[in-house]
Every structure is written in C-alpha cells, then in structure tokens.
Design a protein around this motif. Structure first.
Motif, PDB file in Angstrom:
ATOM      1  N   ASP A 130     -41.411  21.602 -39.582  1.00  0.00           N
ATOM      2  CA  ASP A 130     -42.720  22.252 -39.558  1.00  0.00           C
ATOM      3  C   ASP A 130     -43.645  21.572 -38.553  1.00  0.00           C
ATOM      4  OD1 ASP A 130     -41.964  24.095 -41.484  1.00  0.00           O
ATOM      5  OD2 ASP A 130     -42.727  22.883 -43.157  1.00  0.00           O
ATOM      6  N   GLU A 131     -43.547  20.258 -38.482  1.00  0.00           N
ATOM      7  CA  GLU A 131     -44.362  19.516 -37.524  1.00  0.00           C
ATOM      8  C   GLU A 131     -43.936  19.842 -36.097  1.00  0.00           C
ATOM      9  OE1 GLU A 131     -45.610  14.938 -36.414  1.00  0.00           O
ATOM     10  OE2 GLU A 131     -44.591  15.327 -38.308  1.00  0.00           O
ATOM     11  N   VAL A 132     -42.631  19.937 -35.883  1.00  0.00           N
ATOM     12  CA  VAL A 132     -42.106  20.286 -34.561  1.00  0.00           C
ATOM     13  C   VAL A 132     -42.614  21.666 -34.152  1.00  0.00           C
ATOM     14  CG1 VAL A 132     -40.007  20.813 -33.259  1.00  0.00           C
ATOM     15  CG2 VAL A 132     -40.053  18.842 -34.779  1.00  0.00           C
ATOM     16  N   ALA A 133     -42.518  22.638 -35.039  1.00  0.00           N
ATOM     17  CA  ALA A 133     -42.979  23.998 -34.749  1.00  0.00           C
ATOM     18  C   ALA A 133     -44.468  24.012 -34.420  1.00  0.00           C
ATOM     19  CB  ALA A 133     -42.685  24.914 -35.928  1.00  0.00           C
ATOM     20  N   LYS A 134     -45.241  23.228 -35.155  1.00  0.00           N
ATOM     21  CA  LYS A 134     -46.681  23.166 -34.919  1.00  0.00           C
ATOM     22  C   LYS A 134     -47.001  22.590 -33.530  1.00  0.00           C
ATOM     23  CE  LYS A 134     -49.793  22.000 -38.166  1.00  0.00           C
ATOM     24  NZ  LYS A 134     -50.503  21.140 -39.128  1.00  0.00           N
ATOM     25  N   VAL A 135     -46.296  21.536 -33.153  1.00  0.00           N
ATOM     26  CA  VAL A 135     -46.527  20.909 -31.844  1.00  0.00           C
ATOM     27  C   VAL A 135     -46.126  21.860 -30.722  1.00  0.00           C
ATOM     28  CG1 VAL A 135     -45.803  19.045 -30.291  1.00  0.00           C
ATOM     29  CG2 VAL A 135     -46.420  18.530 -32.651  1.00  0.00           C
ATOM     30  N   TYR A 136     -44.953  22.487 -30.836  1.00  0.00           N
ATOM     31  CA  TYR A 136     -44.520  23.422 -29.799  1.00  0.00           C
ATOM     32  C   TYR A 136     -45.450  24.635 -29.722  1.00  0.00           C
ATOM     33  CZ  TYR A 136     -40.236  20.792 -28.939  1.00  0.00           C
ATOM     34  OH  TYR A 136     -39.323  19.825 -28.604  1.00  0.00           O
ATOM     35  N   GLY A 137     -45.933  25.091 -30.859  1.00  0.00           N
ATOM     36  CA  GLY A 137     -46.910  26.185 -30.857  1.00  0.00           C
ATOM     37  C   GLY A 137     -48.192  25.794 -30.153  1.00  0.00           C
ATOM     38  N   SER A 138     -48.629  24.578 -30.380  1.00  0.00           N
ATOM     39  CA  SER A 138     -49.831  24.067 -29.724  1.00  0.00           C
ATOM     40  C   SER A 138     -49.633  23.937 -28.215  1.00  0.00           C
ATOM     41  CB  SER A 138     -50.211  22.713 -30.335  1.00  0.00           C
ATOM     42  OG  SER A 138     -51.326  22.171 -29.698  1.00  0.00           O
ATOM     43  N   LEU A 139     -48.453  23.449 -27.816  1.00  0.00           N
ATOM     44  CA  LEU A 139     -48.165  23.344 -26.383  1.00  0.00           C
ATOM     45  C   LEU A 139     -48.115  24.721 -25.733  1.00  0.00           C
ATOM     46  CD1 LEU A 139     -45.427  20.557 -26.442  1.00  0.00           C
ATOM     47  CD2 LEU A 139     -47.711  20.388 -25.431  1.00  0.00           C
ATOM     48  N   PHE A 140     -47.503  25.674 -26.427  1.00  0.00           N
ATOM     49  CA  PHE A 140     -47.460  27.039 -25.898  1.00  0.00           C
ATOM     50  C   PHE A 140     -48.877  27.577 -25.709  1.00  0.00           C
ATOM     51  CE2 PHE A 140     -47.277  31.665 -26.398  1.00  0.00           C
ATOM     52  CZ  PHE A 140     -46.359  31.984 -25.399  1.00  0.00           C
ATOM     53  N   ALA A 141     -49.742  27.320 -26.674  1.00  0.00           N
ATOM     54  CA  ALA A 141     -51.135  27.785 -26.593  1.00  0.00           C
ATOM     55  C   ALA A 141     -51.856  27.186 -25.390  1.00  0.00           C
ATOM     56  CB  ALA A 141     -51.878  27.455 -27.883  1.00  0.00           C
ATOM     57  N   GLN A 142     -51.500  25.972 -25.011  1.00  0.00           N
ATOM     58  CA  GLN A 142     -52.103  25.350 -23.821  1.00  0.00           C
ATOM     59  C   GLN A 142     -51.793  26.167 -22.574  1.00  0.00           C
ATOM     60  OE1 GLN A 142     -54.473  22.906 -25.128  1.00  0.00           O
ATOM     61  NE2 GLN A 142     -53.996  22.335 -23.046  1.00  0.00           N
ATOM     62  N   PHE A 143     -50.596  26.730 -22.504  1.00  0.00           N
ATOM     63  CA  PHE A 143     -50.203  27.543 -21.355  1.00  0.00           C
ATOM     64  C   PHE A 143     -50.770  28.952 -21.447  1.00  0.00           C
ATOM     65  CE2 PHE A 143     -47.111  24.191 -20.858  1.00  0.00           C
ATOM     66  CZ  PHE A 143     -46.822  24.166 -19.502  1.00  0.00           C
ATOM     67  N   ASP A 144     -50.880  29.483 -22.646  1.00  0.00           N
ATOM     68  CA  ASP A 144     -51.334  30.864 -22.872  1.00  0.00           C
ATOM     69  C   ASP A 144     -52.866  30.899 -22.890  1.00  0.00           C
ATOM     70  OD1 ASP A 144     -51.550  33.526 -23.523  1.00  0.00           O
ATOM     71  OD2 ASP A 144     -50.851  33.279 -25.588  1.00  0.00           O
ATOM     72  N   HIS A 145     -53.466  30.807 -21.717  1.00  0.00           N
ATOM     73  CA  HIS A 145     -54.924  30.692 -21.586  1.00  0.00           C
ATOM     74  C   HIS A 145     -55.689  31.845 -22.220  1.00  0.00           C
ATOM     75  CE1 HIS A 145     -54.317  27.927 -17.827  1.00  0.00           C
ATOM     76  NE2 HIS A 145     -53.874  27.385 -18.945  1.00  0.00           N
ATOM     77  N   ASP A 146     -55.156  33.071 -22.106  1.00  0.00           N
ATOM     78  CA  ASP A 146     -55.882  34.226 -22.643  1.00  0.00           C
ATOM     79  C   ASP A 146     -55.449  34.600 -24.060  1.00  0.00           C
ATOM     80  OD1 ASP A 146     -53.416  35.384 -22.155  1.00  0.00           O
ATOM     81  OD2 ASP A 146     -54.147  36.769 -20.612  1.00  0.00           O
ATOM     82  N   SER A 147     -54.598  33.792 -24.661  1.00  0.00           N
ATOM     83  CA  SER A 147     -54.142  33.967 -26.050  1.00  0.00           C
ATOM     84  C   SER A 147     -53.549  35.342 -26.333  1.00  0.00           C
ATOM     85  CB  SER A 147     -55.300  33.697 -27.021  1.00  0.00           C
ATOM     86  OG  SER A 147     -55.782  32.388 -26.854  1.00  0.00           O
ATOM     87  N   ASP A 148     -52.820  35.883 -25.353  1.00  0.00           N
ATOM     88  CA  ASP A 148     -52.208  37.194 -25.567  1.00  0.00           C
ATOM     89  C   ASP A 148     -50.754  37.103 -26.041  1.00  0.00           C
ATOM     90  OD1 ASP A 148     -50.929  36.401 -23.245  1.00  0.00           O
ATOM     91  OD2 ASP A 148     -51.386  38.232 -22.114  1.00  0.00           O
ATOM     92  N   GLY A 149     -50.279  35.891 -26.311  1.00  0.00           N
ATOM     93  CA  GLY A 149     -48.919  35.715 -26.817  1.00  0.00           C
ATOM     94  C   GLY A 149     -47.862  35.621 -25.742  1.00  0.00           C
ATOM     95  N   ALA A 150     -48.288  35.587 -24.481  1.00  0.00           N
ATOM     96  CA  ALA A 150     -47.350  35.464 -23.364  1.00  0.00           C
ATOM     97  C   ALA A 150     -48.000  34.636 -22.260  1.00  0.00           C
ATOM     98  CB  ALA A 150     -46.973  36.842 -22.835  1.00  0.00           C
ATOM     99  N   VAL A 151     -47.157  34.004 -21.462  1.00  0.00           N
ATOM    100  CA  VAL A 151     -47.637  33.169 -20.363  1.00  0.00           C
ATOM    101  C   VAL A 151     -47.306  33.861 -19.047  1.00  0.00           C
ATOM    102  CG1 VAL A 151     -47.415  30.929 -19.220  1.00  0.00           C
ATOM    103  CG2 VAL A 151     -47.346  31.069 -21.727  1.00  0.00           C
ATOM    104  N   SER A 152     -48.336  34.152 -18.279  1.00  0.00           N
ATOM    105  CA  SER A 152     -48.150  34.771 -16.965  1.00  0.00           C
ATOM    106  C   SER A 152     -47.833  33.688 -15.937  1.00  0.00           C
ATOM    107  CB  SER A 152     -49.421  35.505 -16.541  1.00  0.00           C
ATOM    108  OG  SER A 152     -50.463  34.558 -16.297  1.00  0.00           O
ATOM    109  N   LEU A 153     -47.401  34.097 -14.768  1.00  0.00           N
ATOM    110  CA  LEU A 153     -47.130  33.151 -13.691  1.00  0.00           C
ATOM    111  C   LEU A 153     -48.387  32.355 -13.348  1.00  0.00           C
ATOM    112  CD1 LEU A 153     -45.382  31.876 -11.492  1.00  0.00           C
ATOM    113  CD2 LEU A 153     -45.911  33.856 -10.038  1.00  0.00           C
TER     114      LEU A 153
END
Length: 131
Positions: free
Chosen positions: A68-91
């Motif tokens: 659960d901690e791993v999932a939380k950290v990876y989710g947080s890192l993904f959010a850092q890349f997903d600036h507009d919070s749309d669930g996907a990371v653009s180029l």
C-alpha cells in the motif's frame, strides 16, 4: 551498464541543448507509450517510476515495503508528472518534469566529477555521450 564520470555541468549542458535533450526525452517517452496514443497512463509510467528505484537501500539491497505504501508513493510520483491531473502524462508534461529531475541531479552532483554506473539508454548516459 557502464561506469562513467559525470558532474553537474555535463547534465546542465545536456539539458540546455534543447535539440539533443528534447530528442532524447521524446525517444524515451515513445518507448514508454506502449499503445502509441501520445499519452502515458499510470501503467505505462509505472516502468519508468520503478526504474527510479526509490525503494533501494544501501549497497543495492532492495527493502521489502508495504504494498500500500509502494502504491501511494508511485501514485504521488505519477501525479508530479501529470500536471493537469487528467490521469495521463503528455509529452510536454513528461519533458518538463524530466527536466526538473535532471537539473535536480545536476545540482546534487555539483562541480566535482563522480563515477556512476549508468544504464546504456538512460538520459544520464546520453548527457555523458554528448559531452
């Protein structure tokens, strides 16, 4: 993998060479974009996030961590890349965040050269090769 000599200036020069940096980041983005839709979903980004080895401890020994901690950290890192919070990371998002990471590494290294083990296709290796 190979052992290379690297310092902060090498990384900064690579990032400042917009053509070389953008081409390298675009290449990595395209490798991660498995379905080739021009966006990275969480599953596609997970490989990249795992390559950061945030759970590695000293001397290359992995630490067992609560899933659960791993999932939380990876989710947080993904959010850092997903600036507009749309669930996907653009180029553009991927490039901007990668640039921040690279400059952070450069700052941490400073001006003294350090020997590092680098993966052959990594952005840090591309920085060394450009030098």
């Amino acid at each position: 993998m190979s052992v290379e000599l690297l310092d902060g200036a090498t990384i900064i020069h690579f990032v400042e060479d917009e053509e070389a940096f953008s081409a390298s980041v675009r290449r990595r983005f395209n490798q991660l974009d498995i379905d080739q839709d021009g966006l990275l979903c969480y599953a596609e980004m997970l490989r990249e996030l795992q390559s950061l080895r945030v759970w590695e401890s000293h001397f290359g020994i992995d630490v067992k961590t609560d899933p659960d901690e791993v999932a939380k950290v990876y989710g947080s890192l993904f959010a850092q890349f997903d600036h507009d919070s749309d669930g996907a990371v653009s180029l553009e998002e991927y490039t901007a965040e990668t640039k921040k990471i690279m400059l952070g590494v450069a700052s941490g290294l400073g001006s003294l050269p350090v020997k590092m083990v680098l993966e052959e296709d990594s952005l840090l290796m591309r920085a060394v090769e450009r030098e």
